[in-house]
Enzyme design. Structure first.
Site, mmCIF file in Angstrom:
data_model
loop_
_atom_site.group_PDB
_atom_site.id
_atom_site.type_symbol
_atom_site.label_atom_id
_atom_site.label_comp_id
_atom_site.label_asym_id
_atom_site.label_seq_id
_atom_site.Cartn_x
_atom_site.Cartn_y
_atom_site.Cartn_z
ATOM 1 N N ASP A 223 31.450 24.050 8.771
ATOM 2 C CA ASP A 223 30.637 24.877 9.725
ATOM 3 C C ASP A 223 29.817 23.924 9.880
ATOM 4 O O ASP A 223 28.992 24.102 8.864
ATOM 5 C CB ASP A 223 30.511 25.947 9.577
ATOM 6 C CG ASP A 223 29.889 26.882 10.870
ATOM 7 O OD1 ASP A 223 29.419 26.014 11.869
ATOM 8 O OD2 ASP A 223 29.525 28.127 11.130
ATOM 9 N N LYS B 236 34.408 28.274 26.250
ATOM 10 C CA LYS B 236 33.317 29.556 28.058
ATOM 11 C C LYS B 236 33.793 28.909 28.925
ATOM 12 O O LYS B 236 33.480 28.802 29.692
ATOM 13 C CB LYS B 236 31.874 28.384 27.940
ATOM 14 C CG LYS B 236 31.137 28.797 26.451
ATOM 15 C CD LYS B 236 29.448 29.267 26.782
ATOM 16 C CE LYS B 236 28.635 29.170 25.190
ATOM 17 N NZ LYS B 236 27.321 28.834 25.112
ATOM 18 N N GLY C 17 -10.325 -4.992 -10.249
ATOM 19 C CA GLY C 17 -10.681 -5.858 -11.580
ATOM 20 C C GLY C 17 -8.792 -6.316 -12.230
ATOM 21 O O GLY C 17 -9.210 -6.775 -13.362
ATOM 22 N N LYS C 18 -8.137 -6.849 -12.001
ATOM 23 C CA LYS C 18 -6.786 -6.967 -12.282
ATOM 24 C C LYS C 18 -6.980 -8.128 -12.574
ATOM 25 O O LYS C 18 -6.648 -8.897 -13.281
ATOM 26 C CB LYS C 18 -5.768 -6.575 -11.363
ATOM 27 C CG LYS C 18 -4.985 -5.411 -10.871
ATOM 28 C CD LYS C 18 -4.201 -5.848 -9.764
ATOM 29 C CE LYS C 18 -3.974 -5.985 -8.874
ATOM 30 N NZ LYS C 18 -4.656 -5.529 -7.506
ATOM 31 N N GLY D 299 -9.247 -5.122 -5.505
ATOM 32 C CA GLY D 299 -10.749 -4.721 -6.392
ATOM 33 C C GLY D 299 -11.141 -4.097 -7.315
ATOM 34 O O GLY D 299 -11.964 -3.776 -8.083
ATOM 35 N N GLY E 107 -2.608 -1.824 -10.250
ATOM 36 C CA GLY E 107 -4.195 -1.443 -9.512
ATOM 37 C C GLY E 107 -4.121 -1.599 -8.340
ATOM 38 O O GLY E 107 -4.091 -2.838 -7.634
ATOM 39 N N LEU E 108 -5.562 -1.039 -7.743
ATOM 40 C CA LEU E 108 -6.144 -1.568 -6.605
ATOM 41 C C LEU E 108 -6.360 -2.227 -6.163
ATOM 42 O O LEU E 108 -7.280 -3.220 -6.911
ATOM 43 C CB LEU E 108 -7.090 -0.195 -6.246
ATOM 44 C CG LEU E 108 -6.382 0.914 -6.113
ATOM 45 C CD1 LEU E 108 -7.861 2.275 -6.079
ATOM 46 C CD2 LEU E 108 -5.469 2.032 -4.878
ATOM 47 N N ASP F 179 24.554 25.903 21.276
ATOM 48 C CA ASP F 179 24.995 26.668 22.330
ATOM 49 C C ASP F 179 26.580 26.927 22.493
ATOM 50 O O ASP F 179 26.818 27.573 23.658
ATOM 51 C CB ASP F 179 24.103 26.887 23.568
ATOM 52 C CG ASP F 179 22.685 27.236 22.735
ATOM 53 O OD1 ASP F 179 22.728 28.497 21.985
ATOM 54 O OD2 ASP F 179 21.239 26.871 23.330
ATOM 55 N N SER G 82 1.113 -4.342 -6.549
ATOM 56 C CA SER G 82 2.449 -3.165 -6.629
ATOM 57 C C SER G 82 2.639 -2.146 -6.439
ATOM 58 O O SER G 82 1.956 -1.291 -7.268
ATOM 59 C CB SER G 82 2.580 -4.017 -7.404
ATOM 60 O OG SER G 82 2.406 -4.081 -9.239
#
Lengths: 633, 315
Positions: free
Chosen positions: A110, A166, A473-474, A471, A468-469, A34, A542
């Site tokens: 601006d 102002k 199996g990696k 569990g 991979g997640l 303002d 990863s």
């Protein structure tokens, strides 16, 4: 349209001649929501007769409809351009405005006031010679004032105007004005903002904008426009510095012409001058300064030219041509200021594109020294940077970069970081200095090459990267694969996530930042092992694509094989060999991939194993087939 | 890094004159064009034959001299431009030895889209906006130069110089890339593209003054001359060929008129004027009291209409 001058109707040729020789000042306005920023700009345009009748008619209509001035002309509507902004009554992006006076042409940026758009203010500030900092006389120096001033100083703007706006609402009180100015100067001295001109104004009424107000006889300094017309332009300063030109484009129309096109960022150049090309350090002499309008004898900072040289030295885009006896520095590690401008946090160790001058290289933030609180200037420790945060960091690049400290030259000291995945511009950086160690550490050239080491083992080196997640199996597949390779007489090593975390990466946790560093280290270790001629099997969750891609880039083309063990979350969770999912679901384990931390699946893995039902044995054979096809084994 | 010492050369004489604002603007535009040529795979310059295009083209000739600009020109044709514009277009490409691609939306042509039966909104959307998207996709251009200026219109004032478009050619004004210093980020994924506006920081006066200084050829329609026009609700429309549909009883009259902006002739309003030299045009522009785009009929569809068109892919 330009301002009105009597010359336009009486002698247009004389007017054009005078307009042609005007200089150009770029400035920025910043203030809180303002403070009356748009009103001030609207007023500057209006007072310099930049508003046309049709625009004025539209403005009057809009003022009645959506104005905030009770039916009076609302100058802010002249500049608040986008529909979304009109609805919210705020300015959400940088807008550029143009006007001119008898002495100068002006470009105004601006920029929005509120916190979430700091990045836009930084954009506007990067090209400005001067900043107008607006203050509401009733409110004085606010947190936002401090933030804007800090950014102005950070971006190296040399001249600031403190416009106390102002003033009509505080009865043009000199005491109010003096107190605000004293308050502000005390703060400005902490942020190295030196040239400050304070002016009491009323944007709405037009006091002290283009003409002197009768409401403040106690004020004897310049009115705003007068100051804008006379302040020094940054390019004047740059012309006095040493010559530098980043090469943009090599111009080769035929075999007889080889020119180097670029914009001179500082100093000046003349035909016959000795130059040095960086980073190579080779020297030569300028033979011609070629332009479409004929050859020049000299050219100065700000001009876009094409240089030809006496010697055939190798120069390409991204190199810098500089005066021979005062070349800029070359380094690959820097201390910098970084402004983070993306929604996704900055993670140290993650690889980004860095563009400085005309050079684009790979870069990582290696260390965040401290964050700076833009409101209090306090320094705090940090592991990551969020949107709009500012920090002092160390950055390292994969190739040497020619630079100049930002305080000397914005063009060779300012850089951006670009996200490799989205291609978005995610940060603005300003180089402080090169870290000394980058001058001293060189890669040792080794006599026995990686290929020699690998072929003596009867194989080619490779990195087989399982992702991979937990569990999925990696590790099961990786183990079987390694056994089969060793049985076939191959030399291997298996890097497993859990094992590495017990030693090398014992200091790392599971936050996003630590996961990035975890994978960066593993990628580097895998690379060294591949250099040793080994077939390296990596089995890590990863979860982030960026880090897997980083590991891939460490390896020669074709020697990085990404194997995505794509087991659905519910299957992996139902196996839960280590009981980790149970813990994560119970809230006892934070940042667990798949539960409360994301997994970014590979888009184009070399091998995609959908392992929900298939056997680990078959999966390992699939990898072996690919290794044979690629003649790695 | 260790450097061999070299003999210290005497500093060259620095011209005491600082660069004028036109020299600064020219250098900035050249810098932008070279960045695109160096970083993008298939740039194209959109050539609309107007005065801004004429300036942009001259700057391109300068940027790459003594080579030719390393990109073609492309005109997205609606079939309804002034005859004088087509003549200028073909002559310019021939004299400068540049490749010119002309694209006219074949679906629009097959449907017989025209400004009389379909109105300016449909005609513009099909022939210009859709035509442009088609042409960019067809030739797989990843960067397209346009001659728009920020002083023309409020939503353009907020657009970046390198303005990113999604694969569907959409502009997202709330998600623009920060653009700092002279550093432009031209990286994009396959299918995405950028529109590049090298004249962003030029004003209308700068354009005219540059045309004057550089003696750049422009379409004669910018100069006042006796031309056949009809008055349609206060707008003077030139009868450029016999496809112009006259209302019952309407007869073209000869008036000395000129155009401040050029587009499709049935959609371009002429102004009565005596200005037949560049100096007189500039004088008239400086003394006039209405803004440049007023003569364009397509901007008047509502306050935020340009922003909306741009989001949909209009240049």
């Amino acid at each position: 349209m330009a301002h009105v001058s009597n010359l336009i109707s009486s002698d247009i040729e004389a007017y054009l001649a005078s307009h042609q020789h005007k200089s150009l000042l770029r400035f920025l306005t910043c203030g809180s929501v303002d403070d009356g920023k748009s009103t001030l700009i609207g007023r500057l345009l209006y007072d310099s007769k930049m508003v046309f009748e049709d625009q004025l008619a539209a403005l009057e209509k809009d003022s009645k409809k959506v104005g905030t001035q009770g039916g009076e002309i609302d100058f802010a509507l002249l500049v608040d351009g986008l529909a979304a902004e009109r609805e919210q009554g705020i300015t959400i992006d940088v807008a550029y405005r143009f006007f001119s006076t008898d002495k100068r042409k002006f470009i105004v940026a601006d920029t929005p006031g509120h916190e979430q758009y700091t990045r836009n203010m930084v954009t506007g500030a990067s090209t400005a010679d001067l900043a107008i900092i607006l203050i509401d006389a009733r409110k004085g120096v606010l947190t936002q004032t401090r933030r804007h001033s800090f950014l102005v100083s950070l971006l190296g703007i040399r001249h600031a105007v403190l416009a106390v706006n102002k003033m009509d609402l505080v009865g043009w009180s000199q005491e109010v004005f003096d107190n605000i100015v004293a308050d502000y100067r005390a703060f400005a001295s902490q942020i190295d903002l030196k040239d400050i001109t304070a002016i009491p104004i009323s944007g709405l009424q037009g006091d002290n904008i283009t003409s002197r107000s009768t409401n403040a006889p106690w004020y004897t300094g310049p009115v705003l426009m007068e100051h804008l017309e006379t302040v020094e332009i940054d390019e004047d300063r740059l012309r006095g510095q040493a010559f530098r030109m980043p090469v943009q484009w090599v111009n080769r129309p035929d075999l007889d012409f080889r020119g180097f096109a670029g914009t001179i960022t500082s100093g000046s150049v003349a035909a016959g001058q000795q130059i040095r090309a960086l980073p190579s350090g080779r020297t030569s002499t300028v033979t011609r300064i070629v332009t479409h309008d004929g050859d020049l004898k000299t050219a100065v900072a700000g001009q876009a030219v094409t240089l030809t040289l006496a010697d055939e030295i190798d120069i390409s885009r991204g190199d810098v041509i500089a005066v021979a006896d005062q070349p800029p520095e070359v380094a690959d590690q820097f201390e910098v200021n970084l402004v983070w401008m993306a929604g996704e946090a900055m993670l140290p160790g993650r690889s980004y594109w860095l563009k400085l001058g005309t050079k684009t290289v790979s870069a990582q933030v290696t260390h965040i020294k401290h964050k700076i609180n833009v409101n209090t200037l306090e320094h705090t420790a940090a592991k990551t940077l969020e949107l709009n945060e500012i920090a002092v960091c160390n950055v390292s690049t994969d190739q040497p970069v020619v630079f100049t400290p930002y305080a000397q030259d914005k063009d060779l000291g300012g850089f951006i970081l670009i996200d490799r995945m989205t291609n978005a511009t995610v940060a603005a950086g300003m180089v402080h200095f090169a870290l000394r160690r980058s001058h001293n550490i060189h890669w040792q050239a080794l006599d026995v090459s990686r290929d020699v080491r690998a072929s003596s083992k009867g194989q080619k080196a490779a990195v087989l990267w399982f992702t991979g997640l937990s569990g999925s199996g990696k590790s099961t597949i990786a183990n079987i694969l390694e056994k089969k390779l060793v049985a076939g007489g191959r030399h291997t090593y298996l890097l497993d996530g859990d094992n590495v975390r017990h030693g090398l990466n014992r200091d790392l946790g599971f936050t996003d930042a630590d996961r990035v560093e975890n994978i960066r280290r593993v990628g580097e270790v895998a690379k060294l092992m591949a250099d040793a001629g080994l077939i390296v099997i990596v089995s890590f969750i990863s979860p982030f694509k960026a880090e897997r891609d980083m590991a891939r880039r460490l390896m020669p083309e074709g020697e990085f094989i990404e194997i995505f063990v794509d087991t659905p979350l519910d299957v992996a969770e139902s196996r839960d060999v280590k009981g980790l999912y149970k813990k994560a679901r119970a809230g006892q384990l934070k940042h667990f991939t798949g539960v409360d931390s994301p997994y970014e699946a590979p888009e184009n893995p070399e091998i995609h194993i959908r392992n929900a039902s298939g056997s680990a044995e078959a999966a390992a054979d699939e990898v072996l087939d690919l290794l044979r096809a690629r003649r790695i084994i | 890094m260790q450097l061999k010492p070299v003999p210290v050369s005497a500093p060259p004489a620095i011209s005491p004159e600082r660069l004028t604002h036109l020299q600064r603007l020219e250098a900035e535009s050249i810098h932008i064009m070279r960045e695109v040529a160096a970083e993008c795979e298939r740039p194209v310059m959109l050539y609309s034959i107007g005065k801004d295009s004429a300036v942009m083209l001259r700057l391109a000739m300068k940027a790459f001299h003594p080579s030719k600009p390393p990109f073609p020109l492309m005109h997205v044709d609606t079939g309804w431009k002034f005859k004088a514009m087509y003549e200028m277009r073909d002559r310019t490409a021939r004299e400068l030895g540049l490749e010119l691609i002309v694209h006219k939306n074949p679906e629009g042509v097959a449907q017989g889209i025209n400004p009389f039966d379909h109105g300016s909104a449909v005609h513009t959307d099909v022939m210009k906006t859709q035509g442009l998207k088609q042409a960019l996709d067809l030739h797989k251009f990843d960067a397209a130069f346009g001659g728009a200026r920020r002083d023309e219109e409020k939503s353009r004032a907020k657009e970046r110089i390198f303005s990113f478009r999604t694969a569907a050619h959409r502009w997202d004004p709330k998600n623009q890339r920060p653009e700092l210093w002279r550093l432009y980020n031209a990286r994009m994924s396959p299918g995405e593209s950028i529109r590049v506006f090298p004249l962003s920081n030029w004003t209308e006066l700068d354009i005219w003054q540059y045309i004057l200084l550089e003696s750049i050829p422009i379409v004669p329609l910018y100069f006042a001359a006796e031309r056949p026009v009809v008055n349609r609700g206060g707008t003077l429309i030139m009868v450029d060929d016999d496809r112009m549909r006259l209302n019952p009883g309407e007869k073209p009259m000869m008036k000395k008129v000129r155009f401040r902006t050029l587009g499709c002739y049935p959609l371009s309003g002429a102004i009565e004027s005596e200005a037949d030299t560049l100096q007189a045009i500039i004088q008239e522009m400086l003394l006039t009291s209405t803004s440049e785009r007023q003569g364009r009929l397509i901007d008047h569809d509502g306050a935020a209409s340009m922003e909306k068109k741009k989001q949909e892919g209009y240049f």
